[in-house]
Design a protein around this motif. Structure first.
Motif, mmCIF file in Angstrom:
data_model
loop_
_atom_site.group_PDB
_atom_site.id
_atom_site.type_symbol
_atom_site.label_atom_id
_atom_site.label_comp_id
_atom_site.label_asym_id
_atom_site.label_seq_id
_atom_site.Cartn_x
_atom_site.Cartn_y
_atom_site.Cartn_z
ATOM 1 N N ARG A 161 0.820 -1.198 0.000
ATOM 2 C CA ARG A 161 0.000 0.000 0.000
ATOM 3 C C ARG A 161 0.862 1.260 0.000
ATOM 4 O O ARG A 161 0.669 2.176 -0.788
ATOM 5 N N HIS A 217 4.306 5.545 -5.375
ATOM 6 C CA HIS A 217 4.708 5.438 -6.783
ATOM 7 C C HIS A 217 3.620 5.937 -7.732
ATOM 8 O O HIS A 217 3.900 6.665 -8.683
ATOM 9 N N PHE A 218 2.385 5.557 -7.474
ATOM 10 C CA PHE A 218 1.301 5.942 -8.385
ATOM 11 C C PHE A 218 0.586 7.203 -7.919
ATOM 12 O O PHE A 218 -0.463 7.548 -8.429
ATOM 13 N N ARG A 219 1.179 7.871 -6.914
ATOM 14 C CA ARG A 219 0.631 9.114 -6.365
ATOM 15 C C ARG A 219 -0.824 8.986 -5.968
ATOM 16 O O ARG A 219 -1.683 9.750 -6.393
ATOM 17 N N ARG A 220 -1.097 7.984 -5.182
ATOM 18 C CA ARG A 220 -2.462 7.762 -4.705
ATOM 19 C C ARG A 220 -2.591 8.292 -3.278
ATOM 20 O O ARG A 220 -1.610 8.330 -2.538
ATOM 21 N N PRO A 247 -3.025 8.133 0.369
ATOM 22 C CA PRO A 247 -2.861 7.052 1.345
ATOM 23 C C PRO A 247 -4.015 6.962 2.347
ATOM 24 O O PRO A 247 -4.135 5.974 3.058
#
Ligand SMILES: Cc1cc2nc3c(=O)[nH]c(=O)nc-3n(C[C@H](O)[C@H](O)[C@H](O)COP(=O)(O)OP(=O)(O)OC[C@H]3O[C@@H](n4cnc5c(N)ncnc54)[C@H](O)[C@@H]3O)c2cc1C
Ligand SMILES: C[S@@+](CC[C@H](N)C(=O)[O-])C[C@H]1O[C@@H](n2cnc3c(N)ncnc32)[C@H](O)[C@@H]1O
Lengths: 334, 488
Positions: free
Chosen positions: A111, A117-120, A122
């Motif tokens: 997570r 990495h995918f700029r999601r 958190p």
């Protein structure tokens, strides 16, 4: 050297202790799981060609079955072992108990690395919304299901048909996991279909495959450029060795035959270099440590036993460069 | 830069995902137009479905609903609160001109923090409540007393007394304010429950409701009080006993405002006088069941005399410094100056509520969690009201359960899975069981009128009064922000 011969004697000792009826009843002691540390995680190989020359070596046969440059990763003995205990995947107290216990910890690593990495976000309950993720060697779906709940579009593949059936039935009972696409196939099969994923994850599988380098090349080939590859496995250290021996003593009570091929464990350094050859550059690594008192696993920087690595698949121009660099290095895989 | 190629994927989400979302929307039961009605949109199978069904909308159930709807990781969960209490239909603040209700709770700072986090504390502050900064506990024998002051622990106050109905109302208001929270209060009750089995391969428990409806829930939370139907349906056994004692509670009036929590130990049990705001206080008085019945039917003047007798001039002398405290002084080396002076509690002028009587007991569920089911609040543990901890333990359950579920969501766990729920059970048992043991010990020590014991507990008071770190720990423990009182 001394250790190697110790290992070998250990191996024959364990074989002589095994009784054939254990095959039919792999679990005579219902308490074994709480005492054994990581039985389901350990690769078991019954006969090495050196010790039993009369037996046809299935590993080698499978490994030479090369398709489109991607060699088969199947090790039939390993596969048979998982088929034998497939029914127990979702029993939290069964042989896969260690995977269940470890799962929250490894998902939290995935997570945090994938969110970064995918700029999601958190803090989102579904941070992987829409990400295409492949779970290689998914087993009963212990990892695939959380990935789906976190929003990913999950494909789970495994070499064992029984595992896939169990995984399908289990995921179907919950609307939040029913969309997982499970298929019985190997990573190489998918490479042939020219499939690509945003993230390719394979946890506790590499120690069971015929050839780690070929396996990693398949994983790399399945990731889009800039995509992620996550692998977890057991280190080849004295501590891991001690753990496997401890576990083996308990495993002797319930596993059919064979012993740990400790020498086939992959060290973090080796994994990093193997992945480099597969155009995947390792960015982050963490260890899992087990606390026998609480029965909990947690992330740490101690990678001496169980560890997990996150890497990024290079875009094609990058990978050309690194591959040549990597190839110039000494041949580290014996 | 490397990520740039991937960014488009967010907009080019696969069709599958949208189909899934559509399915999700059509199956949701908790749309806002439905208001408080339970019979809203049905999914294909003509059954209602939710993630968390909270059975019981008392203080603890409402706090959990509000907490789940506050946290980023859990606010997407479809939560249903099942309770037919007419109170849950109310909107807005309670009328302040009503007399204070006799059922009150002493909320600890830990509870206040929870209320602040979920946006309910501001509603408490708008309604009647009473902070107290002093606490005096003494013994009818005149041998010992202890007086706590908020200053001793570097705080502004030791606790706050709030009517239960104010706590409920504030939690309800905080819940009603949550946006995007698909929350529904189902005005009905749980009749029976079918748990998911391996056979039907379902993740959902089926709740049969008294209005004839059914609800399917992944996780069922039993917040339905000490006679929990959920606990019974889940087959969870309890351990406990009844004390040969009852508590009577009522609201009384003084001539001026009270700012101290008072507790005096009498031969048959303690009497507590808690400030409740304005010129009112709440009385919780433990006595034998016979005495309780007697006091319940007494005429009000006689009752008031009996209360003043119990709080002040009856049974024995006021405690003062004695040979016992001098002895303790020499043992502990503490000076008299650290001691606060004994004070006489304010006179009670009249009773302004009904006088209610409750039998006392202690009950503890052997498990707080089985697959698909968890218990919170009085459903998991019922304690006697002696130390005012009952509902605080329940709010502790709420904080921990909400946190465990949020952690579960963050790692994609199935919120009904046993490994997750057991984590909650472990955390709460380690918090609740020592507290219950302390309360039971209290009960046993203080309910016996026996001279050696009287001296012993008087010594206990003195020790607590004279040894500052111990006293500090006891206060912190009573305030709910410390794990165990003696060893830290
Ligand atoms: C005399 C007395 C004094 C007390 N004093 C204090 C004090 O000073 N401080 C303190 O902290 N605590 C005190 N307590 C304890 C406190 O009141 C409880 O701990 C608290 O009320 C527990 O809250 P709860 O939400 O768990 O349960 P309850 O408040 O009992 O709420 C249960 C809810 O569930 C609902 N319900 C029940 N069955 C069903 C069903 N089948 N279907 C649907 N809904 C159902 C009920 O309608 C109710 O609304 C005292 C208790 C007593 C008896
Ligand atoms: C220890 S289990 C790990 C399961 C799962 N990844 C997890 O961590 O929960 C290893 C799994 O890898 C599968 N496996 C072994 N060799 C494989 C191969 N070459 N290709 C695909 N799957 C393989 C086995 O069938 C088994 O399900």
């Amino acid at each position: 050297m001394a250790m190697r011969s110790f290992l070998r004697s250990r191996r024959s000792l364990s074989r002589s202790l095994l009784q054939p009826d254990l095959l039919r009843n792999p679990n005579p002691n219902p308490n074994y799981v709480s005492r054994s540390l990581i039985p389901a995680l350990l690769p078991l190989r019954s006969y090495s060609p050196a010790s039993d020359p009369t037996t046809k070596n299935p590993i080698r046969d499978a490994a030479t079955d090369e398709i489109n440059g991607f060699k088969s990763s199947l090790n039939p003995i390993e596969v048979a072992k998982f088929a034998a205990i497939a029914e127990t995947w979702w029993d939290p107290e069964g042989p896969f108990k260690p995977l269940h216990l470890m799962n929250p910890t490894r998902v939290s690593f995935i997570r945090s690395t994938l969110c970064r990495h995918f700029r999601r976000d958190p803090y989102s309950p579904r941070p992987f919304e829409g990400l295409k993720i492949l779970d290689v060697g998914c087993g009963g779906g212990i990892l695939s299901e959380p990935l789906a709940r976190l929003g990913a579009v999950v494909t789970g593949i495994d070499a064992v048909e029984k595992n896939i059936n169990i995984a399908r039935i289990h995921a179907a009972s919950d609307p939040s996991t029913s969309s997982i696409d499970y298929t019985c196939m190997t990573a190489e099969d998918l490479v042939r279909e020219n499939q690509k994923f945003d993230a390719v994850i394979s946890l506790e599988v590499i120690e069971h495959v015929a050839e780690p380098l070929d396996f990693c090349k398949s994983l790399g080939a399945l990731a889009v450029p800039g995509g992620a590859v996550v692998i977890s496995t057991i280190n080849r250290t004295m501590r891991a060795y001690a753990t496997t021996i401890v576990a083996a003593e308990y495993i002797l009570n319930w596993l059919p035959k064979g012993t740990h091929e400790w020498s086939k464990f992959v060290t973090p350094e080796e994994l990093t270099l193997i992945l480099q050859r597969a155009s995947v550059s390792v960015q982050e690594m963490a260890g899992f440590v087990y606390n026998p008192l609480t029965g909990n696993w947690s992330l740490s920087d101690d990678i001496s036993v169980n560890y997990i690595a996150f890497g990024i698949k290079e875009s094609s121009s990058d990978s050309e460069k690194t591959r040549t660099v990597a190839e110039q290095k000494t041949d580290f895989v014996s | 830069m490397r990520y740039a190629t991937l960014m488009w994927r967010r907009s080019g989400l696969p069709e599958l995902f949208f189909a899934q979302q559509r399915a999700l929307h059509s199956s949701r039961i908790l749309s806002s137009e439905e208001g408080l009605k339970c019979d809203g949109a049905k999914i294909e199978k003509n059954q209602e479905e939710c993630d968390v069904a909270i059975v019981g909308g008392g203080m603890v159930g409402l706090a959990l609903a509000s907490s789940l709807s506050s946290m980023p990781l859990t606010k997407h969960l479809r939560v249903a609160v099942i309770d037919d209490s007419p109170f849950l239909a109310s909107k807005g603040y309670l009328k302040r001109d009503q007399m204070p209700d006799s059922r009150v709770s002493t909320v600890t700072p830990a509870t206040i923090n929870l209320f602040k986090e979920i946006g309910a504390w501001e509603h408490v502050l708008h309604q009647r409540h009473a902070f107290f900064d002093q606490m005096q506990v003494w013994d009818y024998t005149g041998l010992g007393y202890t007086r706590y002051n908020a200053r001793d622990v570097g705080r502004e106050y030791l606790g706050c007394v709030v009517e239960n109905k104010v706590l409920c109302n504030s939690l309800l208001l905080s819940l009603q304010k949550k946006e995007g929270f698909e929350n529904k209060i189902c005005p009905t009750r749980l009749a029976s429950m079918t748990l998911p089995s391996e056979v039907n391969h379902s993740k959902f428990a089926k709740l049969n409701l008294t209005d004839g409806g059914t609800l399917h829930a992944k996780l069922v939370v039993g917040a339905d009080g000490s006679k929990s139907r959920v606990r019974e349906a889940a087959g969870i056994k309890t351990t406990g006993w009844n004390y040969p004692q009852s508590a009577i509670i009522c609201t009384v009036e003084h001539s001026s405002q009270n700012h101290c929590a008072w507790q005096r130990f009498l031969p048959a049990g303690p009497i507590a006088l808690l400030p409740i705001g304005d010129n009112y206080s709440n009385i919780v008085w433990t006595m034998s069941p016979d005495q309780a019945t007697q006091h319940k039917s007494m005429d009000k003047d006689k009752f008031v005399n009996s209360v003043n007798h119990a709080l002040n001039n009856g049974y024995g002398p006021h405690p003062e410094s004695s040979s016992l405290s001098n002895l303790l002084d020499s043992i502990t080396g503490t000076a008299m100056s650290t001691k606060e002076k004994f004070e006489v509690p304010p006179r009670v002028l009249g009773v302004v509520s009904n006088i209610m009587a409750f039998p006392l007991g202690l009950k503890h569920a052997n498990n707080y969690a089985v697959k698909n089911i968890v218990l919170v609040g009085d459903a998991a543990h019922t304690v006697h009201p002696l130390a005012g901890q009952g509902v605080n333990l329940g709010f502790g359950d709420v904080s921990d359960l909400a946190r465990v579920l949020a952690e579960g969501v963050s790692v994609g766990a199935d919120i009904s899975q046993l490994t997750l729920l057991k984590k909650y059970e472990r955390q709460r048992k380690t918090a609740n069981i020592p507290m219950m043991a302390v309360l039971d010990g209290f009960q046993r020590v203080y309910s016996v009128d026996f001279w050696p014991l009287n001296i012993l507990r008087a010594t206990g008071f003195h020790a607590a009064q004279y040894i500052p770190p111990l006293k500090k720990n006891i206060i912190s423990y009573a305030m709910g922000d410390q794990k165990f009182p003696l060893f830290s």
